[in-house]
Design a protein around this motif. Sequence first.
Motif, PDB file in Angstrom:
ATOM      1  N   LEU A  26       0.833  -1.207   0.000  1.00  0.00           N
ATOM      2  CA  LEU A  26       0.000   0.000   0.000  1.00  0.00           C
ATOM      3  C   LEU A  26       0.867   1.257   0.000  1.00  0.00           C
ATOM      4  N   GLY A  27       1.996   1.209   0.716  1.00  0.00           N
ATOM      5  CA  GLY A  27       2.932   2.337   0.659  1.00  0.00           C
ATOM      6  C   GLY A  27       3.500   2.520  -0.730  1.00  0.00           C
ATOM      7  N   THR A  28       3.811   1.414  -1.401  1.00  0.00           N
ATOM      8  CA  THR A  28       4.295   1.497  -2.784  1.00  0.00           C
ATOM      9  C   THR A  28       3.224   2.066  -3.706  1.00  0.00           C
ATOM     10  N   LEU A  29       1.975   1.677  -3.473  1.00  0.00           N
ATOM     11  CA  LEU A  29       0.871   2.237  -4.262  1.00  0.00           C
ATOM     12  C   LEU A  29       0.784   3.745  -4.079  1.00  0.00           C
ATOM     13  N   ALA A  51       1.203   6.434  -7.053  1.00  0.00           N
ATOM     14  CA  ALA A  51       0.215   7.487  -7.307  1.00  0.00           C
ATOM     15  C   ALA A  51       0.883   8.854  -7.350  1.00  0.00           C
ATOM     16  N   THR A  52       1.885   9.065  -6.498  1.00  0.00           N
ATOM     17  CA  THR A  52       2.635  10.323  -6.518  1.00  0.00           C
ATOM     18  C   THR A  52       3.381  10.492  -7.836  1.00  0.00           C
ATOM     19  N   VAL A  53       3.942   9.393  -8.353  1.00  0.00           N
ATOM     20  CA  VAL A  53       4.609   9.439  -9.661  1.00  0.00           C
ATOM     21  C   VAL A  53       3.633   9.915 -10.734  1.00  0.00           C
ATOM     22  N   LEU A  54       2.421   9.335 -10.738  1.00  0.00           N
ATOM     23  CA  LEU A  54       1.427   9.720 -11.741  1.00  0.00           C
ATOM     24  C   LEU A  54       0.978  11.170 -11.562  1.00  0.00           C
ATOM     25  N   LEU A  55       0.822  11.603 -10.327  1.00  0.00           N
ATOM     26  CA  LEU A  55       0.376  12.976 -10.078  1.00  0.00           C
ATOM     27  C   LEU A  55       1.444  13.995 -10.458  1.00  0.00           C
TER      28      LEU A  55
END
Length: 551
Positions: A45-48, A52-56
Amino acid sequence: MSTATAGFPLLTVTAALPAVGAVATAAVPAARRTAAKWLALLVSLGTLALAATVLLRFQPGGDRYQLTESHAWIADFGVRYELGVDGIGAALIGLTALLVPFVIGAAWHDADPAEGDAPTGRRWRPTQGFFALILAVEAMVVISFAATDVFLFYIFFEAMLIPMYFLIGGFGDRAHSAGEEEGAKQRSYAAVKFLLYNLAGGLIMLAAVVGLYVVTADQLGEGTFSLQAITEARASGELDMATGTERLLFLGFFFAFAVKAPLWPLHTWLPNAMGEATAPVAVLITAVVDKVGTFAMLRFCLGLFPGASGWATPVVIGLALVSILYGALLAVGQRDIKRLIAYASISHFGFIVLGIFAMTSQGQGGATLYMVFHGISTAALMLVAGFLISRRGSRLIADYGGVQKAAPVLAGTFLVGGLATLSLPGLAPFISEFLVLVGTFSRYPVAGIVATAGIILAALYVLLLYQRTMTGPLEKEEIKRLPDLRARELAVVAPLIAFLIFLGVFPKPLTDVVNPAVEHTLSDVRKTDPKPEHPVADKGWFDYTPGGDHE
């Protein structure tokens, strides 16, 4: 250097977290199996959150490669630790990070001691090792999607085979009709076959990687494995490969990626691996690991060898069409639920490769979306199938029937996963398959028409599977006692179905990220979308010239 680059090494941390988590999970004491599971889930979940930060943080209108990192590694041989993502890589990192928590949730009890293990003296399955291996695969896949140094990519492209080998051979499906001893033999065979096929592809790729270094050293004065440096040198004319050399190097890379994808006739390891692995590990294989192969075709084959890619296109399209039809036809005739889904995936990978080598923006954009949407839809279908198989203890379709009367929620989720697999309009895979077909037809109309047969066959094998397992009279005593989906299982499946519906209705957030990267890829191979030969107003229809670039 990209404007999106920051001092914080986001891509490295995104890959490092599951790697560190794998070590920590493996180190949990043997008696604390539940703690190891929760630790693995929290790490995923931390990796997710990082993905998500990468995509944002990714800017679709910004530089081609963003969040870049570059450090000297093996300087004497031109090897650098270089990372960077374009829209395609960012989307696939997001897919990987999204699916792994669901894989862990679905596999919660897959590595627990089997009933009767202690009395018979069997060694308990190492639960900690199982979940540590899943996190190790995630770390290596994330690095593969971010690596912009060819040698760095190769290392992790090969290294991920090791944890996958143990996941297939050491933690296989317990629902084996031939008994535990024969099941162990089949798992061992599937794991070795997976390893040998992929190692063979990797060794051929290694020879091509060395050849690429020799060519760059000869023409640039200094050997390099940097994808950006090589593509820029090719675009400027500073690096001009001989035609024969480029084609040989292309074939070395493409062979390895076609094995991983898998593309016919290099596909035969996949049905064995998916059939013998647990359902969550099967999802890891086809929804995550295999995507590295098709992703690498886009990034490395087309980026490094544009001329050879055009030269090989007719043959690759032919292989893709065979994969589409062959995989679908064999899926229709399967008696094993998991092998049916495996052959369906071979057909779907044929669509992905077809879209990549159609050399159109619709085709390549559709292929990228297909990678993401196929990952989600196959995860939904395979995980529900795994829940069903674990209840009945059999993978054979003939051992079911009338399940929807005993377990209506399980049957309903199975139906949605199946409809997504056959690309029903309104669900996410429809958009990607439609774009692949449109993009292919605009340049290769005959190939586009032939590929549509795959849609018909997909409807046949999915609906037959549902009819034979879920409908009909409730006669078998084992089926009458089947429990419906439990809360944990619903928590795994429901979000995947929600994603399929949401992205099927509103795919724009993903297309905005992917489309600029597709335009860059088309620019690498000097292709533009085919245009009508005559204005629409003159003739009233679109008259495309097959194969024309109209540059």
